[in-house]
Design a protein around this motif. Structure first.
Motif, PDB file in Angstrom:
ATOM      1  N   VAL A 320       0.851  -1.186   0.000  1.00  0.00           N
ATOM      2  CA  VAL A 320       0.000   0.000   0.000  1.00  0.00           C
ATOM      3  C   VAL A 320       0.888   1.237   0.000  1.00  0.00           C
ATOM      4  CG1 VAL A 320      -1.568   1.348   1.482  1.00  0.00           C
ATOM      5  CG2 VAL A 320      -2.024  -1.071   1.059  1.00  0.00           C
ATOM      6  N   GLN A 321       0.418   2.275  -0.643  1.00  0.00           N
ATOM      7  CA  GLN A 321       1.137   3.539  -0.655  1.00  0.00           C
ATOM      8  C   GLN A 321       0.149   4.661  -0.362  1.00  0.00           C
ATOM      9  OE1 GLN A 321       2.755   3.235  -4.558  1.00  0.00           O
ATOM     10  NE2 GLN A 321       0.786   3.426  -5.587  1.00  0.00           N
ATOM     11  N   ASN A 322       0.653   5.805   0.008  1.00  0.00           N
ATOM     12  CA  ASN A 322      -0.255   6.920   0.264  1.00  0.00           C
ATOM     13  C   ASN A 322       0.322   8.221  -0.271  1.00  0.00           C
ATOM     14  OD1 ASN A 322       1.644   6.838   2.651  1.00  0.00           O
ATOM     15  ND2 ASN A 322       0.496   8.686   3.180  1.00  0.00           N
ATOM     16  N   ASN A 323      -0.580   9.084  -0.655  1.00  0.00           N
ATOM     17  CA  ASN A 323      -0.245  10.447  -1.062  1.00  0.00           C
ATOM     18  C   ASN A 323      -1.010  11.353  -0.116  1.00  0.00           C
ATOM     19  OD1 ASN A 323       0.507  12.786  -2.316  1.00  0.00           O
ATOM     20  ND2 ASN A 323      -0.741  12.456  -4.148  1.00  0.00           N
ATOM     21  N   GLY A 324      -0.342  11.761   0.957  1.00  0.00           N
ATOM     22  CA  GLY A 324      -1.027  12.510   1.999  1.00  0.00           C
ATOM     23  C   GLY A 324      -2.032  11.610   2.692  1.00  0.00           C
ATOM     24  N   PRO A 325      -3.287  12.038   2.791  1.00  0.00           N
ATOM     25  CA  PRO A 325      -4.293  11.233   3.504  1.00  0.00           C
ATOM     26  C   PRO A 325      -4.931  10.141   2.653  1.00  0.00           C
ATOM     27  CG  PRO A 325      -5.276  13.295   2.775  1.00  0.00           C
ATOM     28  CD  PRO A 325      -3.831  13.357   2.376  1.00  0.00           C
ATOM     29  N   VAL A 326      -4.575  10.086   1.369  1.00  0.00           N
ATOM     30  CA  VAL A 326      -5.219   9.144   0.449  1.00  0.00           C
ATOM     31  C   VAL A 326      -4.340   7.909   0.258  1.00  0.00           C
ATOM     32  CG1 VAL A 326      -6.169   8.803  -1.858  1.00  0.00           C
ATOM     33  CG2 VAL A 326      -6.386  11.029  -0.735  1.00  0.00           C
ATOM     34  N   TYR A 327      -4.921   6.733   0.481  1.00  0.00           N
ATOM     35  CA  TYR A 327      -4.203   5.466   0.347  1.00  0.00           C
ATOM     36  C   TYR A 327      -4.633   4.744  -0.920  1.00  0.00           C
ATOM     37  CZ  TYR A 327      -2.603   5.977   5.156  1.00  0.00           C
ATOM     38  OH  TYR A 327      -1.991   6.428   6.296  1.00  0.00           O
ATOM     39  N   SER A 328      -3.664   4.069  -1.551  1.00  0.00           N
ATOM     40  CA  SER A 328      -3.954   3.308  -2.761  1.00  0.00           C
ATOM     41  C   SER A 328      -3.169   2.005  -2.748  1.00  0.00           C
ATOM     42  CB  SER A 328      -3.597   4.118  -4.014  1.00  0.00           C
ATOM     43  OG  SER A 328      -2.215   4.437  -4.022  1.00  0.00           O
ATOM     44  N   LEU A 329      -3.597   1.087  -3.573  1.00  0.00           N
ATOM     45  CA  LEU A 329      -2.956  -0.223  -3.660  1.00  0.00           C
ATOM     46  C   LEU A 329      -1.751  -0.154  -4.587  1.00  0.00           C
ATOM     47  CD1 LEU A 329      -3.381  -3.205  -2.721  1.00  0.00           C
ATOM     48  CD2 LEU A 329      -4.562  -3.577  -4.893  1.00  0.00           C
ATOM     49  N   ASN A 330      -0.651  -0.730  -4.173  1.00  0.00           N
ATOM     50  CA  ASN A 330       0.531  -0.835  -5.024  1.00  0.00           C
ATOM     51  C   ASN A 330       0.360  -2.106  -5.853  1.00  0.00           C
ATOM     52  OD1 ASN A 330       3.037  -0.662  -6.181  1.00  0.00           O
ATOM     53  ND2 ASN A 330       4.100  -0.217  -4.280  1.00  0.00           N
ATOM     54  N   GLY A 331      -0.416  -1.981  -6.918  1.00  0.00           N
ATOM     55  CA  GLY A 331      -0.837  -3.155  -7.678  1.00  0.00           C
ATOM     56  C   GLY A 331       0.296  -3.963  -8.265  1.00  0.00           C
ATOM     57  N   ASN A 332       1.353  -3.309  -8.726  1.00  0.00           N
ATOM     58  CA  ASN A 332       2.469  -4.039  -9.325  1.00  0.00           C
ATOM     59  C   ASN A 332       3.141  -4.972  -8.322  1.00  0.00           C
ATOM     60  OD1 ASN A 332       2.064  -2.758 -11.749  1.00  0.00           O
ATOM     61  ND2 ASN A 332       3.616  -1.197 -11.419  1.00  0.00           N
ATOM     62  N   VAL A 333       3.255  -4.519  -7.083  1.00  0.00           N
ATOM     63  CA  VAL A 333       3.869  -5.352  -6.047  1.00  0.00           C
ATOM     64  C   VAL A 333       3.003  -6.566  -5.759  1.00  0.00           C
ATOM     65  CG1 VAL A 333       4.597  -5.428  -3.628  1.00  0.00           C
ATOM     66  CG2 VAL A 333       5.089  -3.419  -5.013  1.00  0.00           C
ATOM     67  N   LEU A 334       1.703  -6.353  -5.693  1.00  0.00           N
ATOM     68  CA  LEU A 334       0.791  -7.463  -5.427  1.00  0.00           C
ATOM     69  C   LEU A 334       0.825  -8.477  -6.563  1.00  0.00           C
ATOM     70  CD1 LEU A 334      -1.209  -8.253  -3.189  1.00  0.00           C
ATOM     71  CD2 LEU A 334      -3.018  -7.218  -4.563  1.00  0.00           C
ATOM     72  N   GLN A 335       0.852  -7.978  -7.787  1.00  0.00           N
ATOM     73  CA  GLN A 335       0.874  -8.873  -8.939  1.00  0.00           C
ATOM     74  C   GLN A 335       2.173  -9.660  -9.029  1.00  0.00           C
ATOM     75  OE1 GLN A 335       0.044  -6.426 -12.350  1.00  0.00           O
ATOM     76  NE2 GLN A 335      -1.977  -5.821 -11.604  1.00  0.00           N
ATOM     77  N   ALA A 336       3.257  -9.078  -8.539  1.00  0.00           N
ATOM     78  CA  ALA A 336       4.564  -9.734  -8.626  1.00  0.00           C
ATOM     79  C   ALA A 336       4.798 -10.722  -7.485  1.00  0.00           C
ATOM     80  CB  ALA A 336       5.671  -8.689  -8.619  1.00  0.00           C
ATOM     81  N   LEU A 337       3.849 -10.816  -6.577  1.00  0.00           N
ATOM     82  CA  LEU A 337       4.052 -11.643  -5.387  1.00  0.00           C
ATOM     83  C   LEU A 337       4.308 -13.105  -5.736  1.00  0.00           C
ATOM     84  CD1 LEU A 337       4.184 -11.404  -2.350  1.00  0.00           C
ATOM     85  CD2 LEU A 337       1.715 -11.753  -2.243  1.00  0.00           C
ATOM     86  N   SER A 338       3.565 -13.643  -6.696  1.00  0.00           N
ATOM     87  CA  SER A 338       3.763 -15.047  -7.067  1.00  0.00           C
ATOM     88  C   SER A 338       5.133 -15.261  -7.697  1.00  0.00           C
ATOM     89  CB  SER A 338       2.658 -15.514  -8.013  1.00  0.00           C
ATOM     90  OG  SER A 338       2.675 -14.744  -9.204  1.00  0.00           O
ATOM     91  N   ASP A 339       5.590 -14.272  -8.496  1.00  0.00           N
ATOM     92  CA  ASP A 339       6.932 -14.368  -9.095  1.00  0.00           C
ATOM     93  C   ASP A 339       8.013 -14.309  -8.014  1.00  0.00           C
ATOM     94  OD1 ASP A 339       5.957 -14.555 -11.657  1.00  0.00           O
ATOM     95  OD2 ASP A 339       6.135 -12.416 -12.068  1.00  0.00           O
ATOM     96  N   ASP A 340       7.812 -13.446  -7.008  1.00  0.00           N
ATOM     97  CA  ASP A 340       8.776 -13.346  -5.905  1.00  0.00           C
ATOM     98  C   ASP A 340       8.888 -14.677  -5.169  1.00  0.00           C
ATOM     99  OD1 ASP A 340       9.157 -10.716  -6.540  1.00  0.00           O
ATOM    100  OD2 ASP A 340       7.806  -9.942  -4.998  1.00  0.00           O
ATOM    101  N   LEU A 341       7.742 -15.316  -4.948  1.00  0.00           N
ATOM    102  CA  LEU A 341       7.757 -16.609  -4.272  1.00  0.00           C
ATOM    103  C   LEU A 341       8.443 -17.661  -5.138  1.00  0.00           C
ATOM    104  CD1 LEU A 341       6.906 -18.408  -1.923  1.00  0.00           C
ATOM    105  CD2 LEU A 341       4.690 -18.738  -3.051  1.00  0.00           C
ATOM    106  N   GLU A 342       8.177 -17.604  -6.439  1.00  0.00           N
ATOM    107  CA  GLU A 342       8.829 -18.562  -7.351  1.00  0.00           C
ATOM    108  C   GLU A 342      10.333 -18.353  -7.393  1.00  0.00           C
ATOM    109  OE1 GLU A 342       8.552 -19.954 -12.050  1.00  0.00           O
ATOM    110  OE2 GLU A 342       7.002 -18.672 -11.174  1.00  0.00           O
TER     111      GLU A 342
END
Length: 349
Positions: A320-342
């Protein structure tokens, strides 16, 4: 409106280089120990930092006070990119031979090509150029005051301070463990260079830094990755003309090469962060759209402090990342999770 793609040219990216040096480790150690609010978040225990301080000379402690007041660790890092230094003596000799203008220009931060003329003039003593640089850096936490200090301080004092600080830290903290530190840093560089053959440059930066998504910029042709031990688990970013620099934390595998089953710390952080029902709910909410802390608190029906704690864990895992009070999903990191495990499962095979 429909767009017909007739170009076969791939989107250009930057190239990635990986380098290490005990002197960069030295400068980052100086940066860490003088950043008091950050110390408790570093992997090195506060008791270890106290042991280091107790071993330092009175003069070195005095130099660190200057570093803490004026952030001159930034000047050390800037100077260390002037050439590939072979030793602390090489650094001392090179800095001693710089003219006043060369020294100050090398220490001033890079604020973009449009400001390079002001960097040169400010180093020469032009007040208006110094003020222009300070204005350009007004949104940065310390650059304005730092620019003023570099431009206005006595060059003999600045030169002596930088050389004494780097040398004092190197002799007391780095030199006794130089062989081990060098082995770890070299191992990490070797591993990253091997992975660079398998990954696209942007994927490589995200993987090495544990989640930073750095898109190509017109003025940046090279991303320089520099491993560190002392500032784990944080990344430190910097800019030079034509370069983006990430001082990134070495992997657990490089720290513990004798244990092939040791996973990367970012991989562990990510799965730990996901191993909670409330945090999984937050991930799904952020996958739908951005949320403020208050919005998430209202939707989850939880206390704001508890929600903030969960978000802090997700941020530390780079999910997760934030720009001031607004939070958003770090989608690339989540998508790469399976590759990281591999990658982890395949490592050492």
């Amino acid at each position: 409106m429909e767009i017909i793609q007739t170009s076969a040219r791939k989107r250009e990216s930057y190239k990635v280089e990986v380098k290490s040096s005990l002197l960069w480790e030295c400068a980052l150690g100086i940066a860490a120990i003088t950043n008091t609010p950050l110390l408790s978040s570093l992997e090195k225990k506060e008791s270890e930092w106290k042991t280091i301080k107790d071993a330092l000379s009175a003069d070195m402690l005095s130099q660190l006070e200057v570093v803490q007041k004026h952030n001159t660790w930034k000047a050390l890092l800037q100077l260390l990119h002037q050439k590939e230094f072979t030793s602390i003596e090489d650094f001392h000799d090179t800095v001693s031979q710089l003219t006043t203008v060369e020294l100050k220009a090398a220490c001033l931060p890079f604020l973009g090509g449009a400001h390079q003329a002001d960097v040169q003039k400010a180093a020469e003593g032009h007040k208006e150029s110094m003020k222009a640089l300070m204005a350009a850096a007004e949104d940065h936490s310390f650059f304005s005051a730092y620019i003023s200090f570099i431009c206005e301080t006595d060059p003999s004092f600045l030169r002596a301070h930088l050389c004494s600080t780097l040398e004092g830290w190197y002799q007391t903290v780095i030199q006794p463990e130089a062989e081990q530190l060098s082995r770890v840093l070299t191992a990490d560089v070797t591993a990253k260079k091997a992975m660079l053959k398998r990954k696209h440059p942007e994927e490589m930066v995200t993987w090495a830094t544990g989640g930073i998504n750095y898109s190509p910029e017109p003025s940046v042709h090279t991303v320089l990755l520099i491993p560190h031990i002392v500032y784990r688990p944080w990344n430190v970013e910097a800019d030079l003309a034509g370069y983006k620099i990430f001082y990134y934390p070495v992997s657990n595998q490089s720290l513990h090469p004798a244990d092939p089953y040791t996973p990367d710390q970012f991989l562990v952080l990510k799965y730990k962060a996901l191993g909670d029902e409330q945090r999984m709910k937050m991930i799904k909410m952020l996958a739908e759209r951005e949320h403020t802390l208050q919005e998430m608190t209202n939707r989850l029906g939880m206390g704001k402090t508890t929600v903030h704690h969960h978000l802090k864990i997700l941020k530390s895992a780079r999910l997760v990342q934030n720009n001031g009070p607004v939070y958003s999903l770090n989608g690339n990191v989540l998508q790469a999770l399976s590759d990281d495990l591999e990658n982890y499962l395949d490592s050492g095979l």
